[in-house]
Motif scaffolding. Structure first.
Motif, PDB file in Angstrom:
ATOM      1  N   TYR A  33       0.926  -1.052  -0.136  1.00 62.68           N
ATOM      2  CA  TYR A  33       0.069  -0.135  -0.387  1.00 62.68           C
ATOM      3  C   TYR A  33       1.159   1.291   0.054  1.00 62.68           C
ATOM      4  CZ  TYR A  33      -3.923  -3.384   0.749  1.00 62.68           C
ATOM      5  OH  TYR A  33      -5.409  -4.145   0.666  1.00 62.68           O
ATOM      6  N   ILE A  46       0.033   4.586  -2.069  1.00 58.88           N
ATOM      7  CA  ILE A  46      -1.428   5.180  -1.846  1.00 58.88           C
ATOM      8  C   ILE A  46      -0.686   6.302  -0.601  1.00 58.88           C
ATOM      9  CG2 ILE A  46      -3.426   5.109   0.005  1.00 58.88           C
ATOM     10  CD1 ILE A  46      -3.584   1.878  -1.607  1.00 58.88           C
ATOM     11  N   PRO A  77      -4.720  11.865   5.119  1.00 59.28           N
ATOM     12  CA  PRO A  77      -4.759  11.141   4.313  1.00 59.28           C
ATOM     13  C   PRO A  77      -3.948  10.603   2.996  1.00 59.28           C
ATOM     14  CG  PRO A  77      -4.750  14.428   4.185  1.00 59.28           C
ATOM     15  CD  PRO A  77      -4.650  12.991   5.279  1.00 59.28           C
ATOM     16  N   THR A 120     -10.405   5.283  11.591  1.00 54.64           N
ATOM     17  CA  THR A 120      -9.563   4.551  11.416  1.00 54.64           C
ATOM     18  C   THR A 120      -9.921   4.819   9.318  1.00 54.64           C
ATOM     19  OG1 THR A 120      -7.713   2.986  12.571  1.00 54.64           O
ATOM     20  CG2 THR A 120      -7.681   2.995  10.439  1.00 54.64           C
ATOM     21  N   HIS A 121     -11.451   3.986   9.418  1.00 57.73           N
ATOM     22  CA  HIS A 121     -11.802   3.906   8.169  1.00 57.73           C
ATOM     23  C   HIS A 121     -12.401   4.094   7.285  1.00 57.73           C
ATOM     24  CE1 HIS A 121     -11.986  -0.993   9.244  1.00 57.73           C
ATOM     25  NE2 HIS A 121     -11.450  -0.705   8.503  1.00 57.73           N
ATOM     26  N   GLU A 122     -12.613   5.869   8.353  1.00 62.96           N
ATOM     27  CA  GLU A 122     -13.138   7.249   7.248  1.00 62.96           C
ATOM     28  C   GLU A 122     -11.505   7.587   6.975  1.00 62.96           C
ATOM     29  OE1 GLU A 122     -14.704   9.097  10.729  1.00 62.96           O
ATOM     30  OE2 GLU A 122     -16.880   8.107  10.983  1.00 62.96           O
ATOM     31  N   VAL A 123     -11.019   7.701   7.222  1.00 62.24           N
ATOM     32  CA  VAL A 123      -9.719   8.369   6.220  1.00 62.24           C
ATOM     33  C   VAL A 123      -9.757   6.549   4.980  1.00 62.24           C
ATOM     34  CG1 VAL A 123      -9.453   9.754   7.811  1.00 62.24           C
ATOM     35  CG2 VAL A 123      -8.183   7.508   7.152  1.00 62.24           C
ATOM     36  N   GLY A 124      -9.932   6.129   5.128  1.00 64.70           N
ATOM     37  CA  GLY A 124      -9.823   4.952   3.943  1.00 64.70           C
ATOM     38  C   GLY A 124      -8.574   4.117   4.443  1.00 64.70           C
ATOM     39  N   ALA A 125      -7.312   4.082   6.104  1.00 62.69           N
ATOM     40  CA  ALA A 125      -6.862   3.207   5.928  1.00 62.69           C
ATOM     41  C   ALA A 125      -7.323   1.748   6.596  1.00 62.69           C
ATOM     42  CB  ALA A 125      -5.841   4.299   7.003  1.00 62.69           C
ATOM     43  N   ASP A 184      -9.424  -4.811  10.310  1.00 66.06           N
ATOM     44  CA  ASP A 184      -8.788  -5.983   8.637  1.00 66.06           C
ATOM     45  C   ASP A 184      -8.245  -6.674   9.489  1.00 66.06           C
ATOM     46  OD1 ASP A 184     -10.400  -4.270   7.815  1.00 66.06           O
ATOM     47  OD2 ASP A 184      -8.954  -2.254   8.283  1.00 66.06           O
ATOM     48  N   ASN A 188     -15.925  -6.063   0.450  1.00 66.13           N
ATOM     49  CA  ASN A 188     -15.706  -5.042   0.663  1.00 66.13           C
ATOM     50  C   ASN A 188     -14.455  -4.221   0.931  1.00 66.13           C
ATOM     51  OD1 ASN A 188     -16.026  -6.015   2.825  1.00 66.13           O
ATOM     52  ND2 ASN A 188     -17.074  -4.182   4.126  1.00 66.13           N
ATOM     53  N   ARG A 189     -13.699  -5.645   1.579  1.00 64.89           N
ATOM     54  CA  ARG A 189     -12.482  -4.810   2.168  1.00 64.89           C
ATOM     55  C   ARG A 189     -11.203  -5.730   1.982  1.00 64.89           C
ATOM     56  NH1 ARG A 189     -12.881  -3.192   7.494  1.00 64.89           N
ATOM     57  NH2 ARG A 189     -14.662  -1.999   6.363  1.00 64.89           N
TER      58      ARG A 189
END
Length: 380
Positions: free
Chosen positions: A84, A87, A137, A164-169, A192, A217-218
């Motif tokens: 990752y 990203i 981000p 954490t998931h709100e920022v896509g991590a 995760d 979804n993940r």
């Protein structure tokens, strides 16, 4: 010997030992062999994978067997870093994490990753506002342990995972001290990646696992840490430790069956010991006393060197920190993160209970600790 160091390792449950023995004698086949003998070993591994998955509410194919939690931590963090990095290169963890997490993160700093080591409050809990402010981000991973190995502190990982998931991590938790002791559902907590080790919940040493979420979804992608034969879905090559895996599966099954009783009986013993030891002058509990695992207490004995106290308790096994850092001459990084001085950190003892402790051990321990503390303080 009275054993009160169950956070370091637990005794193998006799029922676990019973299922292990055939795989040390008659059923010794390689689980990757295609003959009938090997297929039988493979079936035992499949069964154990299901048992571990059932314990944490995952799917069997999301369980990757490893040599223990340390390898699982390395596989998870380094795997995310490798896959990752396009990203982002920002990872968040906590100052009170196990050294396996901290050392991997320090290693990644040498490879160009930006690591945030979050502080904790004086009770060992994360300040969620401070955590939220640290998210960026380019954050790709947050790693926060569910239960601290020295204090027993339980972090609010459901809330941490949500932020954490709100920022896509991705969210990872070191579940080594929690799995088998607390009810855990990886979907409800939205985890995760989660690490675990069999010898922390009455299995044998040398085997652990990593939960890797594999849902539409993940779908978490990890690079292999060990290359070779493509075992464990290509994530961890090497001949499977069948006897260890079988032990882990049975231990997981027993924990599901006995967790409610264990919680009540072990918690009662911990509370009884803690109440009695706090009657000794100048003693206090370290860490949060509400959000805490029922089997652990970490107590400061003012004016007593913890190593001297441990040596004085000749027939009682306790510790002054993580067994994995026992060779270090430095004070506990966990206790220092609470704001203690070195002198204070060197005066603390961890008592951790397990399934095989008995009520009659408590008064023996209390009297022994009292005598050693009084003796040490008399020398000061």
């Amino acid at each position: 010997m009275i054993y009160l160091d169950n956070n370091a390792t637990t005794q193998i449950d006799p029922e676990v030992l019973a299922v292990m023995l055939p795989f040390l004698t008659d059923n010794f086949a390689n689980a990757s062999s295609t003959h009938a003998f090997g297929l039988g070993a493979n079936d035992a591994v499949k069964n154990a994978r299901q048992q571990v998955a059932d314990l944490i509410g995952s799917q069997p194919h999301e369980i990757v067997f490893t040599s223990g939690a340390t390898e699982a931590i390395n596989l998870a963090i380094k795997g995310v870093a490798e896959n990752y990095s396009s990203i982002g290169k920002h990872i968040i963890t906590v100052q009170t994490e196990h050294s396996a997490v901290l050392d991997v993160c320090k290693y990644l700093e040498t490879k160009g990753f930006d690591i945030t080591f979050l502080p904790v409050q004086s009770d060992g809990m994360i300040d969620l506002a401070v955590f939220k402010a640290s998210l960026r981000p380019d954050t790709i991973l947050v790693s926060v342990m569910l239960v601290n190995n020295e204090l027993g502190t339980i972090q609010p990982i459901k809330e941490i995972a949500k932020l954490t998931h709100e920022v896509g991590a991705l969210f990872m938790t070191d579940g080594t001290q929690a799995v088998g002791k607390l009810p855990i559902n990886v979907d409800e907590l939205d985890i995760d990646l989660m690490t675990m080790s069999a010898h922390k919940f009455y299995g044998t040493k040398g085997v652990g696992a990593l939960f890797v979420r594999q849902r539409r979804n993940r779908l978490i992608k990890l690079g292999a840490l060990l290359h070779g034969g493509g075992h464990e879905g290509g994530k961890r090559s090497g001949t499977l430790n069948v006897v260890g895996i079988v032990s882990m599966g049975k231990a997981a099954e027993l924990c599901q069956q006995k967790m409610k009783v264990d919680t009540q009986s072990i918690g009662a013993l911990r509370d009884e010991l803690e109440k009695a030891l706090l009657q000794i002058p100048d003693t206090s509990i370290n860490g949060n006393t509400v959000h805490r695992l029922y089997n652990t207490t970490n107590i400061k004995f003012k004016g007593c060197d913890s190593d001297a106290l441990i040596m004085g308790l000749q027939d009682i096994a306790v510790s002054n920190g993580s067994a994995c850092t026992s060779a270090s001459i430095d004070p506990s990084h966990v206790l220092m993160a609470l704001g203690m001085t070195e002198t204070e950190a060197f005066s603390c003892i961890r008592f951790s209970f397990g399934r095989f402790n008995k009520a009659e051990e408590i008064p023996v321990v209390v009297e022994a600790v009292r005598k050693v503390v009084e003796s040490l303080r008399a020398w000061n």
